[in-house]
Scaffold this active site. Structure first.
Site, mmCIF file in Angstrom:
data_model
loop_
_atom_site.group_PDB
_atom_site.id
_atom_site.type_symbol
_atom_site.label_atom_id
_atom_site.label_comp_id
_atom_site.label_asym_id
_atom_site.label_seq_id
_atom_site.Cartn_x
_atom_site.Cartn_y
_atom_site.Cartn_z
ATOM 1 C CG ASP A 11 -5.139 0.307 -13.713
ATOM 2 O OD1 ASP A 11 -5.321 1.210 -12.879
ATOM 3 O OD2 ASP A 11 -4.063 -0.314 -13.793
ATOM 4 C CB SER A 12 -3.506 4.449 -14.470
ATOM 5 O OG SER A 12 -2.988 3.535 -13.532
ATOM 6 C CB CYS A 74 -7.467 2.804 -11.501
ATOM 7 S SG CYS A 74 -6.199 4.034 -11.148
ATOM 8 C CD GLU A 153 4.448 0.258 -13.185
ATOM 9 O OE1 GLU A 153 5.269 1.003 -13.724
ATOM 10 O OE2 GLU A 153 3.216 0.414 -13.251
ATOM 11 C CB CYS A 185 -2.366 1.045 -4.916
ATOM 12 S SG CYS A 185 -1.455 1.105 -6.483
ATOM 13 C CG HIS A 187 0.681 -1.298 -9.367
ATOM 14 N ND1 HIS A 187 -0.256 -0.578 -10.040
ATOM 15 C CD2 HIS A 187 1.785 -1.312 -10.161
ATOM 16 C CE1 HIS A 187 0.254 -0.161 -11.190
ATOM 17 N NE2 HIS A 187 1.486 -0.599 -11.287
HETATM 18 N N1 DGL Z 1 -3.556 1.896 -10.753
HETATM 19 C C1 DGL Z 1 -3.169 2.943 -9.830
HETATM 20 C C2 DGL Z 1 -4.012 2.847 -8.561
HETATM 21 O O1 DGL Z 1 -4.663 1.848 -8.286
HETATM 22 C C3 DGL Z 1 -1.686 2.929 -9.513
HETATM 23 C C4 DGL Z 1 -0.781 3.309 -10.666
HETATM 24 C C5 DGL Z 1 -0.822 4.774 -11.072
HETATM 25 O O2 DGL Z 1 -0.275 5.656 -10.360
HETATM 26 O O3 DGL Z 1 -1.394 5.045 -12.118
HETATM 27 O O4 DGL Z 1 -4.069 3.785 -7.808
#
Ligand code: DGL
Length: 267
Positions: A11-12, A74, A153, A185, A187
């Site tokens: 993931d990011s 992600c 976050e 997303c 999150h």
């Molecule tokens: N993990 C990213 C997503 O699912 C969200 C966070 C980011 O912008 O990197 O899109």
């Protein structure tokens, strides 16, 4: 069959741990190697070309761990990099968008689905495409929600300001009469409680983490890649930079157990 090679999940940043949680619950025998790109998060505002380049680098790092499959935990990466990754790597690659889209199409009764996500995910149109591929009659209303990731976050999961932002983002979708909402997303599953509080009427909420975990289970069965039932699956978490407070937020909210975090520098 006892394939104990790890499932490589990336993931990011730390949000993809929602997918790991769903995977741990569904497939406790599997070893998981998680890599979060905390050095370069967020990906949401970045260009597709940059996100693709980052995704290849992360996937290469997981392939060095001998990953038997790659999970793109992600939505932003899944929306722009899945074909590139599938072509480049010799293992199955699973993203979060198609499983979520399929679940949404099964859930909707009035064939009107709402999607929320980062700017990158919404701009890509990937959910519209996947939803229409699953059912060409489905209508899609999408909304980028750039302020939700920072609120999550900061740990403001049960906070009036977060509820107000959710309402503001969801109002146009509710007015358009969606009956199903995709949390596009990784999150956002952490906001499931807040979203439930804010929604005044009955809306089906589709969580891409859960549906992705089910897609991984099917893929492991189809490709005979499962670990044996006696295997006690281990979770390794690595990040490309030191974790901030969000790691504690996610760990507490998800009740995930993992040992020391490894820091893996990007080359
Ligand atoms: N993990 C990213 C997503 O699912 C969200 C966070 C980011 O912008 O990197 O899109």
């Amino acid at each position: 069959m006892n394939n104990t090679r790890p499932i490589g999940v990336f993931d990011s940043g730390i949000g993809g741990l929602t997918v790991v949680k769903a995977l741990r619950d569904l497939l406790p025998n599997e070893n998981i190697s998680y890599l979060g790109d905390t050095a370069r998060v967020p990906y949401g505002p970045k260009s597709p070309e940059t996100v693709q380049r980052y995704a290849i680098e992360l996937a290469e790092m997981l392939m060095k761990d001998d990953a038997k499959a790659l999970v793109v935990a992600c939505n932003t990466v899944s929306s722009v990099a899945l074909p590139t990754l599938t072509k480049k790597f010799p293992v199955p690659v699973i993203g979060v968008i198609e499983p979520g889209a399929r679940a949404a199409v099964s859930a909707t009764r009035n064939l009107h689905v709402g999607v929320i996500g980062t700017r990158g995910t919404i701009r890509s149109g990937a959910y519209e495409k996947a939803l229409r591929a699953a059912n060409s009659n489905v209508r899609v209303s999408s909304q980028a929600c750039p302020l939700l990731v920072p609120l999550i976050e900061e740990g403001l999961l049960n906070d009036e300001i977060t509820d107000r932002m959710i309402l503001r983002y969801l109002e146009p979708l509710l007015k358009a009469d969606i009956d199903t909402l995709v949390l596009g997303c990784t999150h956002y599953p952490l906001l499931a409680g807040a979203i439930g509080r804010v929604l005044k009427r009955q809306i089906m909420v589709v969580d891409s983490a859960q549906n992705c975990a089910r897609a991984i289970e099917n893929m492991l069965d189809e490709q005979s890649l499962r670990a044996a039932p006696m295997n006690n699956g281990q979770l390794r978490v690595a990040l490309t930079d030191a974790a901030d407070n969000f790691l504690n937020v996610a760990r507490d909210a998800l009740q995930l157990q993992f040992g020391e975090i490894e820091i893996r520098a990007l080359s």
